[in-house]
Design an enzyme around this catalytic site. Structure first.
Site, PDB file in Angstrom:
ATOM      1  N   LYS A   1       0.851  -1.198   0.000  1.00 30.21           N
ATOM      2  CA  LYS A   1       0.000   0.000   0.000  1.00 30.21           C
ATOM      3  C   LYS A   1       0.884   1.245   0.000  1.00 30.21           C
ATOM      4  O   LYS A   1       1.913   1.284   0.671  1.00 30.21           O
ATOM      5  CB  LYS A   1      -0.910  -0.014   1.242  1.00 30.21           C
ATOM      6  CG  LYS A   1      -1.950   1.114   1.261  1.00 30.21           C
ATOM      7  CD  LYS A   1      -2.863   1.012   2.479  1.00 30.21           C
ATOM      8  CE  LYS A   1      -3.937   2.105   2.479  1.00 30.21           C
ATOM      9  NZ  LYS A   1      -4.831   1.995   3.657  1.00 30.21           N
TER      10      LYS A   1
ATOM     11  N   SER B   1      -9.913   1.970   2.816  1.00 31.35           N
ATOM     12  CA  SER B   1      -9.041   2.783   1.991  1.00 31.35           C
ATOM     13  C   SER B   1      -7.991   1.983   1.226  1.00 31.35           C
ATOM     14  O   SER B   1      -7.428   2.488   0.273  1.00 31.35           O
ATOM     15  CB  SER B   1      -8.320   3.799   2.870  1.00 31.35           C
ATOM     16  OG  SER B   1      -7.402   3.145   3.738  1.00 31.35           O
TER      17      SER B   1
ATOM     18  N   SER C   1     -10.198  -0.297   7.040  1.00 31.67           N
ATOM     19  CA  SER C   1      -9.590  -0.119   5.721  1.00 31.67           C
ATOM     20  C   SER C   1      -8.908  -1.346   5.137  1.00 31.67           C
ATOM     21  O   SER C   1      -8.498  -1.335   3.982  1.00 31.67           O
ATOM     22  CB  SER C   1      -8.579   1.030   5.758  1.00 31.67           C
ATOM     23  OG  SER C   1      -9.256   2.255   5.739  1.00 31.67           O
TER      24      SER C   1
END
Ligand SMILES: [Mg+2]
Ligand SMILES: [Zn+2]
Lengths: 477, 483, 96
Positions: free
Chosen positions: B69, B144, B168
């Site tokens: 990420k 997210s 998330s």
């Protein structure tokens, strides 16, 4: 209106701690290195970085807490103080807020409200100052200082004059220096002092409106700033005008104070507990380590010198406040023979201090405590006179060596024969008959040429007191 | 093996073949690199263009590549956190969790797209464009960590890291039909993970199955001298082996499994409870009396912390700057206005307000107390149950743009996942079937089943999830085949 | 309902420049969210409840006071929007 007014002063002091590394990262502290060479992702506030507390800063904080008889918080926490400024890499300062490391202490006759740990800001340099005048509406940030550990001390408003504030600050400085927690140098910014000043009718127990004085970066400026502010507030109050609560900036060039009131919104620091750090909860081991690290402090040493050595106030304070001279003085008392009083030794130590400078360490000079003790003994026993003693000290400072050998080499031994001296005095009186007559008539000042004659003849070895005695004896007065 | 067959392997299977000498790490690298470079889901913001790096088959992760990420700092490689303000920013250091993965032998394949600074539940709040859900490209992958979820689901990476502040990892894992694991707060170092809400942020994993989750997790966890709040785990993460749930007591908190949950999601949830019973578990309903207030507490705490964490993006040391010569204040406000997207601004505003003078006690202070009550609720529930289970997300993947004008509706996506974040306990989402989106759509979309355990119960949690996963036999291949 | 003045005050604290349209929209959105969030007020008295600022029960996580290598100047200024010989150039605070 003409009431007698009394100033009320409290101090806020930022002390840079003498750790090896910064408060929350392992960058070495900066001492004038090239800009930004003592920085890392953490103290530059790079995305993703986290603070980790320096154990030594906590240790120094605990030492201060104990030295000032504070109550140590069982669990103190760090908060974030949020505001934007280029010298603040993260957009917040990590500082202890609602639970400081310690509180309710005392140093001398001033109560200490609290002491807390925090990090210092970086340095903002205006480019005009570095020669880029065409571009003087910009500044350059150097993060070397950013993150230096600070202990912030806040006193109760217990001071009543600028002089008292200066003297107390001096006591604080020598105490912190003796603790070894800081360089405590105001000019270099390792000790920074703000003052809260108000005035009130003498005898009143209420506090007047206070102002906050900033940027007084020397002892002299602290005095000047506080005095200027007392005068300003006194004039206002006498004229029946209100004192406005504000922050004032001291200008060292003009010696004046100017208001810092900005067009900015009132400060709203949005404090909240720093989620990246856990509480500091001193363990018995941490407390014990701090306790055993505390040396004898200046106030205690001053008292001991009075008690154990009968030293007078000024001398005792001087030796206690400059512990390197105190330590040296104590070493000479170990070496001295009986009959040499500590007061005499102390005087010789201050003589040495004058020669090598107050900031030097006498232990590193060429004068050993033993030599100084021997010198003091020779003078006490009148085997050399005082000025010869000072001459020997000059030689010792310059090249060290054996006191007896120096006395011998430089021919400084006092006259050991009273008869010889009596003869020289007799000759002196004869050679200065006019002066002798005036002395006999009661004009003591006329003694000068006679004594001068004797000293010339004896190359200064004669004891001044003894010469005077012989003169009076031979003149029959 | 064909490239399609290769990317059909789980990471553990690939490691097995590498160890057995049947597969070259370089082959695997090339297969994934090609798919990653052809990414048309916008899952990636950076893909490695180098040839296969040297790999050590004996290393724990044996050279199986990983997608990371973009919230994690990677030295010399763009780490933009989905934000314009960090466009092209390359940090001078690597996050501890990622360094741990490298040290375990997994090379970096790609950086994944995400909601800006991890604020969002749909991955529509990225300055680099929305990520598409591989099950239905008209829909969001969740957020997210949407890029990580989409990449793993679509077979663009064998596995990926994510971060979870209020859901998330778990919510996008559910929406993309894969396994998402958020461990106990403090198990994995936060150093180098760009902060959103420090007291809640926790790194975790996206994998095809529970076995892979255990493997990747074991590589990431560990104490870190650079993170004061990191404890690691008390024991190594073990590969899960449980085949049943005998003696396991599952609690179903009524507050998180009724009102507001889509019927299709609820139906899948009920079917999974039946399977759990079949495996020997006892299932009873229970209460988390303060859980319903979790969302409110979360939407005070997280914005408050983010308003402070994002203060460092000021145009001084890194990132973009807008300066029209109007002085320092203008530079600050102009830079931040241009650099941050709407959602980030909204949360900074909310958090600044909640912390500002006069409001602290009513908002932030009170939210922290609610947090205590929620932790106490969990503690008392775990005295009666081994695990608490809920649907992961109240709904299946929704259409792009469907909720972007309604912050409250968007925030409701985290309803089931936020309480665990507030309590700092481990929670994992496994795919437990599919359901049709409400409104007459015939598309079948994955649903997620959340299992939460007490702090540091990672190994037990993985075992329970593994037993269920085996019985559920969810087929994740449609998402890979569509890509 | 947050007034425009309140929105502008908060925006200034947060160093965000907002357009007029954003001020209006932000006022509405924040008010909506706050209305919902204020439901935590319904929880009744929380007097005596210790606020949780950490879920980890750690204390005294301290670092040894030994220096590490700092970054080299080139790396420090590598991402600076306006690097100068002495560091990071910024518009002078005085002119703001
Ligand atoms: Mg301070
Ligand atoms: Zn540093």
């Amino acid at each position: 209106m003409n009431v007698e007014l009394e100033p009320v002063i409290g101090l806020e002091i930022h002390v840079q701690l003498k750790t090896r590394t910064k408060m929350f990262c392992s960058c070495a502290l900066s001492f004038g290195e090239e800009p930004n060479t003592r920085t890392c992702p953490i103290c530059l506030g790079l995305p993703g970085t986290l603070p980790v507390t320096n154990a030594q800063a906590v240790h120094f904080g605990l030492m201060m807490a104990m030295a000032f008889d504070c109550e140590i918080a069982p669990k103190s926490i760090f908060h974030r103080k949020n505001y934007f400024y280029p010298d603040l890499a993260k957009g917040y300062q990590i500082s202890q807020y609602d639970i400081p490391l310690c509180s309710n202490g005392r140093l001398g006759d001033v109560r200490i409200h609290r002491i807390h740990l925090e990090e210092d800001a970086a340095k903002l340099v205006h480019e005009g100052a570095s020669g880029r005048i065409h571009d003087s509406d910009s500044s350059v940030v150097d993060y070397n200082r950013g993150g230096t550990p600070l202990a912030e001390m806040v006193t109760e408003p217990d001071l009543r004059s600028a002089e008292q504030a200066r003297d107390w600050l001096n006591l604080l400085r020598v105490t912190l220096r003796q603790l070894g927690v800081s360089d405590v140098n105001m000019e270099e910014g390792s000790l920074r002092c703000d003052a809260n000043v108000s005035v009130r009718p003498r005898g009143s127990s209420e506090l007047g409106t206070k102002t906050e004085l900033k940027n007084m970066n020397s002892f002299r400026f602290v005095m000047q700033g506080i005095n200027a502010e007392i005068a300003r507030q006194t004039a206002l109050v006498q004229a029946g005008e209100p004192v406005v609560q504000e922050t004032l900036h001291f200008d060292p060039v003009t010696g004046r104070l100017s208001s810092l009131r900005s067009k900015e919104e009132a400060h709203d620091y949005r404090y909240f507990p720093e989620p990246d750090l856990v509480p500091v909860a001193p363990t018995e081991a941490m407390l014990e380590r701090a306790r055993t690290a505390i040396p004898e402090l200046p106030a205690a040493r001053e008292e001991r010198y009075g008690r154990d050595f009968s030293l007078g106030g000024d001398t005792a304070r001087l030796l206690a406040y400059e512990p390197q001279f105190g330590d040296y003085f104590e070493a000479t008392t170990q070496e001295a023979t009986a009959g040499v009083s500590p007061a005499v030794l102390a005087n010789w130590v201050t003589e040495l201090r004058t020669r090598i400078g107050a900031s030097s360490d006498p232990a590193e000079s060429k004068v050993t405590p033993d030599a100084l003790a021997v010198l003091a003994a020779l003078v006490t026993e009148r085997r050399i006179n005082a000025s010869a003693g000072r001459q020997v000290l000059d030689t010792l400072v310059a090249e060290g060596g054996d006191v007896a050998a120096i006395v011998e080499r430089e021919g400084l031994a006092a006259m050991d024969s009273d008869e010889e001296l009596a003869g020289i005095v007799k000759a002196a009186l004869e050679a200065n008959a006019d002066a002798a007559a005036k002395v006999r008539d009661g004009n003591a000042k006329a003694m000068g040429p006679i004594v001068g004659y004797v000293m010339r003849e004896t190359k200064g070895r004669a004891d001044g007191g003894e010469v005077g005695r012989l003169v009076r004896e031979q003149l029959g007065i | 093996m064909t490239a399609t067959e290769l990317v059909g392997l789980t990471a553990a299977e690939a490691i097995g073949r590498i160890r057995a000498g049947e597969l070259e790490p370089a082959e695997l690298w090339s297969a994934y690199q090609q798919r990653a470079q052809a990414d048309d889901l916008n899952a990636y913001t950076w893909v490695a263009d180098a040839d296969a790096p040297a790999a050590d088959p004996a290393a724990p992760l044996a050279g199986v590549p990983v997608a990371v990420k973009d919230l994690f700092c990677t030295e010399g490689i763009p780490s933009q956190a989905g934000s314009r303000i960090l466009e092209n920013y390359c940090p001078p250091y690597t996050a501890t969790a990622i360094q741990n993965i490298y040290d375990a032998g997994a090379p970096l394949l790609a950086k994944t797209n995400q909601d800006e600074f991890a604020m969002g539940s749909s991955n529509e709040n990225s300055a680099y464009g929305p990520v598409l859900n591989p099950w239905d490209r008209a829909r969001v992958p969740g957020g997210s960590s949407g890029g990580s979820a989409a990449a793993v689901a679509a077979g663009l990476a064998p596995w990926a890291t994510g971060t979870d502040t209020g859901g998330s990892i778990r919510q996008p894992a559910a929406l993309c039909g894969i396994v998402g694991f958020k461990p106990t707060y403090g198990a994995i170092s936060r150093y180098g993970m760009i902060a959103f809400a420090s007291s809640l942020d926790q790194a975790g994993t996206f994998t095809r199955d529970v076995t892979d989750a255990a493997l990747l997790l074991e590589a990431m966890v560990g104490k870190d001298p650079y993170d004061s709040t990191c404890l690691g785990l008390p024991e190594p993460v073990q590969p899960p082996t449980a085949t049943d749930l005998r003696g396991v007591r599952l609690g179903v908190p009524e507050e998180l499994s009724g009102e507001g949950i889509e019927p299709g999601v609820l139906a899948a949830f009920e079917r999974t409870l039946d399977i759990a019973r079949d495996l020997g578990a006892t299932v009873e309903s229970t209460h988390l009396p303060h859980a319903a207030h979790g969302l409110s507490a979360y939407y005070l705490i997280a914005p408050a912390e983010c308003s402070s964490n994002l203060a460092r993006f000021d145009g001084v040391r890194y990132g973009m700057r807008v300066d029209d010569g109007g002085g320092l204040l203008d530079m600050y406000t102009g830079t931040r206005a241009a650099g941050f997207g709407d959602e980030v601004k909204r949360r900074i505003m909310l958090g600044t307000y909640a912390l500002s003078s006069g409001y602290y006690d009513a908002y932030y202070g009170r939210a922290q107390k609610v947090r205590t009550k929620i932790s106490e609720d969990f503690e008392s529930a775990f005295s009666a149950f081994d695990f608490l289970v809920t649907p992961t997300s109240p709904g299946v993947a929704f259409e792009l743009g469907a909720k972007s004008d309604d912050p409250l509706a968007m925030y409701f996506n985290d309803f089931c996942t936020v309480p665990m974040s507030l309590a700092g306990i481990p929670a994992l989402s496994i795919p437990n079937g599919t359901a049709q989106a409400p409104g007459g759509s015939s598309t079948e979309l994955p649903t997620g089943f959340q299992i939460a355990g007490p702090a540091f119960s990672e190994n037990k949690l993985l075992n329970a999830a593994y037993a269920l996963e085996t019985a559920l036999a969810f087929d994740s291949s449609p998402a890979r085949e569509a890509s | 309902m947050l007034s425009s003045d309140q929105v502008l005050h908060v925006a200034r604290l947060a160093r965000l420049e907002l357009t007029d349209e954003e001020v209006t929209r932000m006022g509405l959105e924040l008010s909506n969210v706050l209305d919902h969030i204020e439901k935590i007020g319904e929880l009744g008295e929380l007097e005596g409840v210790v606020p949780t600022s950490h879920v980890v029960e750690l204390e005294n996580v301290l670092r040894e006071d030994s220096p590490h290598q700092s970054l080299s100047p080139g790396v420090v200024l590598a991402s600076a929007p306006d690097p100068a010989p002495g560091g990071f150039r910024v518009p002078s605070p005085g002119t703001s």
